[in-house]
Design a protein around this motif. Structure first.
Motif, PDB file in Angstrom:
ATOM      1  N   ASP A 215       0.841  -1.214   0.000  1.00 58.96           N
ATOM      2  CA  ASP A 215       0.000   0.000   0.000  1.00 58.96           C
ATOM      3  C   ASP A 215       0.868   1.254   0.000  1.00 58.96           C
ATOM      4  N   ARG A 216       1.961   1.229   0.744  1.00 64.20           N
ATOM      5  CA  ARG A 216       2.851   2.400   0.830  1.00 64.20           C
ATOM      6  C   ARG A 216       3.514   2.653  -0.530  1.00 64.20           C
ATOM      7  N   ILE A 217       3.934   1.595  -1.191  1.00 65.00           N
ATOM      8  CA  ILE A 217       4.543   1.744  -2.518  1.00 65.00           C
ATOM      9  C   ILE A 217       3.529   2.299  -3.514  1.00 65.00           C
ATOM     10  N   GLU A 218       2.333   1.732  -3.502  1.00 67.58           N
ATOM     11  CA  GLU A 218       1.320   2.140  -4.471  1.00 67.58           C
ATOM     12  C   GLU A 218       0.810   3.551  -4.216  1.00 67.58           C
ATOM     13  N   ALA A 219       0.887   4.010  -2.974  1.00 69.55           N
ATOM     14  CA  ALA A 219       0.489   5.388  -2.667  1.00 69.55           C
ATOM     15  C   ALA A 219       1.489   6.392  -3.224  1.00 69.55           C
ATOM     16  N   CYS A 220       2.728   5.947  -3.409  1.00 74.49           N
ATOM     17  CA  CYS A 220       3.784   6.843  -3.900  1.00 74.49           C
ATOM     18  C   CYS A 220       3.907   6.804  -5.414  1.00 74.49           C
ATOM     19  N   TYR A 221       3.687   5.625  -5.990  1.00 75.72           N
ATOM     20  CA  TYR A 221       3.880   5.466  -7.436  1.00 75.72           C
ATOM     21  C   TYR A 221       2.535   5.210  -8.118  1.00 75.72           C
ATOM     22  N   ALA A 222       2.216   6.029  -9.097  1.00 74.98           N
ATOM     23  CA  ALA A 222       1.000   5.818  -9.883  1.00 74.98           C
ATOM     24  C   ALA A 222       1.087   4.483 -10.618  1.00 74.98           C
ATOM     25  N   GLU A 223      -0.059   3.966 -11.008  1.00 73.37           N
ATOM     26  CA  GLU A 223      -0.099   2.635 -11.618  1.00 73.37           C
ATOM     27  C   GLU A 223       0.804   2.541 -12.844  1.00 73.37           C
ATOM     28  N   ASP A 224       0.844   3.610 -13.654  1.00 74.50           N
ATOM     29  CA  ASP A 224       1.666   3.554 -14.857  1.00 74.50           C
ATOM     30  C   ASP A 224       3.158   3.679 -14.573  1.00 74.50           C
ATOM     31  N   LYS A 225       3.498   3.908 -13.324  1.00 79.65           N
ATOM     32  CA  LYS A 225       4.904   4.002 -12.922  1.00 79.65           C
ATOM     33  C   LYS A 225       5.383   2.723 -12.228  1.00 79.65           C
ATOM     34  N   ARG A 226       4.513   1.727 -12.109  1.00 81.51           N
ATOM     35  CA  ARG A 226       4.878   0.488 -11.424  1.00 81.51           C
ATOM     36  C   ARG A 226       5.233  -0.592 -12.440  1.00 81.51           C
ATOM     37  N   ILE A 227       6.413  -1.161 -12.282  1.00 82.67           N
ATOM     38  CA  ILE A 227       6.830  -2.301 -13.093  1.00 82.67           C
ATOM     39  C   ILE A 227       6.827  -3.510 -12.169  1.00 82.67           C
ATOM     40  N   ILE A 228       5.786  -4.310 -12.268  1.00 84.92           N
ATOM     41  CA  ILE A 228       5.641  -5.465 -11.381  1.00 84.92           C
ATOM     42  C   ILE A 228       6.388  -6.648 -11.996  1.00 84.92           C
ATOM     43  N   VAL A 229       7.323  -7.159 -11.256  1.00 84.44           N
ATOM     44  CA  VAL A 229       8.213  -8.211 -11.731  1.00 84.44           C
ATOM     45  C   VAL A 229       7.608  -9.578 -11.408  1.00 84.44           C
ATOM     46  N   THR A 230       7.676 -10.507 -12.339  1.00 87.81           N
ATOM     47  CA  THR A 230       7.183 -11.863 -12.114  1.00 87.81           C
ATOM     48  C   THR A 230       8.108 -12.615 -11.160  1.00 87.81           C
ATOM     49  N   GLU A 231       7.617 -13.727 -10.635  1.00 89.46           N
ATOM     50  CA  GLU A 231       8.458 -14.527  -9.752  1.00 89.46           C
ATOM     51  C   GLU A 231       9.695 -15.033 -10.479  1.00 89.46           C
ATOM     52  N   ALA A 232       9.519 -15.449 -11.734  1.00 89.38           N
ATOM     53  CA  ALA A 232      10.664 -15.969 -12.500  1.00 89.38           C
ATOM     54  C   ALA A 232      11.762 -14.920 -12.624  1.00 89.38           C
ATOM     55  N   ASP A 233      11.375 -13.683 -12.916  1.00 90.92           N
ATOM     56  CA  ASP A 233      12.376 -12.621 -13.028  1.00 90.92           C
ATOM     57  C   ASP A 233      12.898 -12.199 -11.649  1.00 90.92           C
ATOM     58  N   ALA A 234      12.031 -12.213 -10.651  1.00 89.54           N
ATOM     59  CA  ALA A 234      12.488 -11.883  -9.301  1.00 89.54           C
ATOM     60  C   ALA A 234      13.572 -12.848  -8.847  1.00 89.54           C
ATOM     61  N   LEU A 235      13.410 -14.122  -9.202  1.00 86.80           N
ATOM     62  CA  LEU A 235      14.395 -15.133  -8.821  1.00 86.80           C
ATOM     63  C   LEU A 235      15.681 -15.021  -9.635  1.00 86.80           C
ATOM     64  N   ARG A 236      15.642 -14.237 -10.699  1.00 87.94           N
ATOM     65  CA  ARG A 236      16.875 -13.893 -11.426  1.00 87.94           C
ATOM     66  C   ARG A 236      17.488 -12.612 -10.874  1.00 87.94           C
ATOM     67  N   PHE A 237      16.905 -12.097  -9.808  1.00 84.88           N
ATOM     68  CA  PHE A 237      17.323 -10.835  -9.176  1.00 84.88           C
ATOM     69  C   PHE A 237      17.190  -9.663 -10.149  1.00 84.88           C
ATOM     70  N   ALA A 238      16.060  -9.649 -10.871  1.00 76.41           N
ATOM     71  CA  ALA A 238      15.822  -8.574 -11.826  1.00 76.41           C
ATOM     72  C   ALA A 238      15.760  -7.208 -11.153  1.00 76.41           C
ATOM     73  N   CYS A 239      15.294  -7.156  -9.916  1.00 77.78           N
ATOM     74  CA  CYS A 239      15.196  -5.872  -9.217  1.00 77.78           C
ATOM     75  C   CYS A 239      16.539  -5.407  -8.680  1.00 77.78           C
ATOM     76  N   ASN A 240      17.526  -6.262  -8.724  1.00 81.02           N
ATOM     77  CA  ASN A 240      18.864  -5.934  -8.228  1.00 81.02           C
ATOM     78  C   ASN A 240      19.622  -5.232  -9.353  1.00 81.02           C
ATOM     79  N   VAL A 241      19.174  -4.018  -9.645  1.00 78.29           N
ATOM     80  CA  VAL A 241      19.567  -3.319 -10.861  1.00 78.29           C
ATOM     81  C   VAL A 241      20.398  -2.084 -10.543  1.00 78.29           C
ATOM     82  N   ILE A 242      21.405  -1.843 -11.370  1.00 78.81           N
ATOM     83  CA  ILE A 242      22.168  -0.593 -11.338  1.00 78.81           C
ATOM     84  C   ILE A 242      21.557   0.320 -12.389  1.00 78.81           C
ATOM     85  N   ASN A 243      21.077   1.470 -11.958  1.00 80.62           N
ATOM     86  CA  ASN A 243      20.418   2.405 -12.881  1.00 80.62           C
ATOM     87  C   ASN A 243      21.176   3.728 -12.865  1.00 80.62           C
ATOM     88  N   ILE A 244      21.724   4.101 -14.025  1.00 75.14           N
ATOM     89  CA  ILE A 244      22.416   5.366 -14.183  1.00 75.14           C
ATOM     90  C   ILE A 244      21.775   6.082 -15.361  1.00 75.14           C
TER      91      ILE A 244
END
Length: 295
Positions: A215-244
């Protein structure tokens, strides 16, 4: 000048004479995997992988990541110390902003030896080093990520970091701390399942969090700003990203997720990091963002 504040809530505030560091566009701290190994089991990923990582392959994968990062950022190195095979995961060394480092207080004794080595490195580099009480585990940038606009600090708690540590982070930078409760032991650090991106969006894996946190995440980010990662990608550590800026560097992910990121205007750089997944880490775990260096 650098100083260490003793671990008492009353004197944790940043001293007025804290050093100002020479700014750099983007700088990361990395540690070569010369001594990297899965030497113990302190998370579910390590189970079944004791001494199962190839040092040769790990070195090659780390070098590919280092090359990708140095194309778009500065990198400074800390040398690994014997007896600390996880020092390669520099994201867990602490959390830094504006020349101030809140040093990690590791939950597991297996990693507590790293603290003195990182403390020494940050002192020598000219940072102001703050400490939290040892009875209050806090695992650095692994569990604390600044919002891109600097308005808040997203801070995880659960497997490795206690929520009570958040007060020290708030006091260090006079910033709002938004707590996120991690409930899946596979995603034991916030940066394994949550990533604020520089276009104002967020990548996250909802089942890693309790409802209040979602709820806290969704209150901060509008729906079009949320990239929901699947379990398969989460287990590849897709969210463990370097963003520059408009570049994201991460482990291999699905074509679908890579496509989503490209549609948002990101350049996607995938680096195979299978040897580090055996210890429960990937791209973001292998770097710590810094303001710069004094030399």
């Amino acid at each position: 000048m650098s100083t260490t504040i003793s671990p008492s809530p009353g004197n944790f505030a940043l001293p007025l004479y804290a050093s100002k560091l020479v700014p750099a566009p983007v700088t990361f701290l990395m540690c070569p995997p010369k001594l990297y190994d899965v030497s113990y089991v302190i998370n579910p990923w390590m189970a079944g992988h004791l001494h199962d990582s190839s040092q040769v392959v790990a070195a090659e994968q780390w070098q590919h990541l280092h090359n990708a990062v140095t194309e778009i950022a500065e990198v400074v190195l800390v040398e690994p110390e014997p007896g600390s095979p996880d020092m390669v995961f520099t994201a867990n060394a602490g959390l830094e902003r504006e020349g101030v480092v809140v040093l990690s207080s590791f939950s597991h004794k297996e990693r507590q030896g790293e603290e003195q080595h990182f403390r020494r490195w940050f002192h020598q580099a000219g940072y102001t080093v703050l400490s939290v009480p040892h009875e209050t585990p806090f695992e650095g940038e692994g569990d604390a990520l600044f919002a891109v606009d600097g308005s808040r600090l997203w801070a995880g708690y659960g497997p490795r970091t206690l929520q009570s540590s958040h007060r020290y982070l708030s006091e260090a930078w006079k910033i709002e701390v938004a707590p996120l409760h991690l409930v899946d032991p596979r995603f034991y650090h916030l940066d394994t399942c949550f990533a604020p991106l520089e276009d104002g969006s967020v990548m996250y894996y909802p089942p890693a969090f309790d409802k209040a946190s979602i709820d806290r995440i969704e209150a901060c980010y509008a729906e079009d700003k949320r990239i929901i990662v699947t379990e398969a990608d989460a287990l590849r550590f897709a969210c463990n990203v370097i963003n520059i800026n408009r570049t994201v560097i991460l482990n291999e992910v699905s074509r679908e997720l890579s496509g989503q990121l490209k549609l948002r205007g990101f350049r996607v750089v995938e680096v195979v990091l299978s040897e580090f997944l055996k210890a429960g880490g990937a791209a973001k775990c292998l770097v710590m963002r810094l303001s710069g260096a004094t030399h």
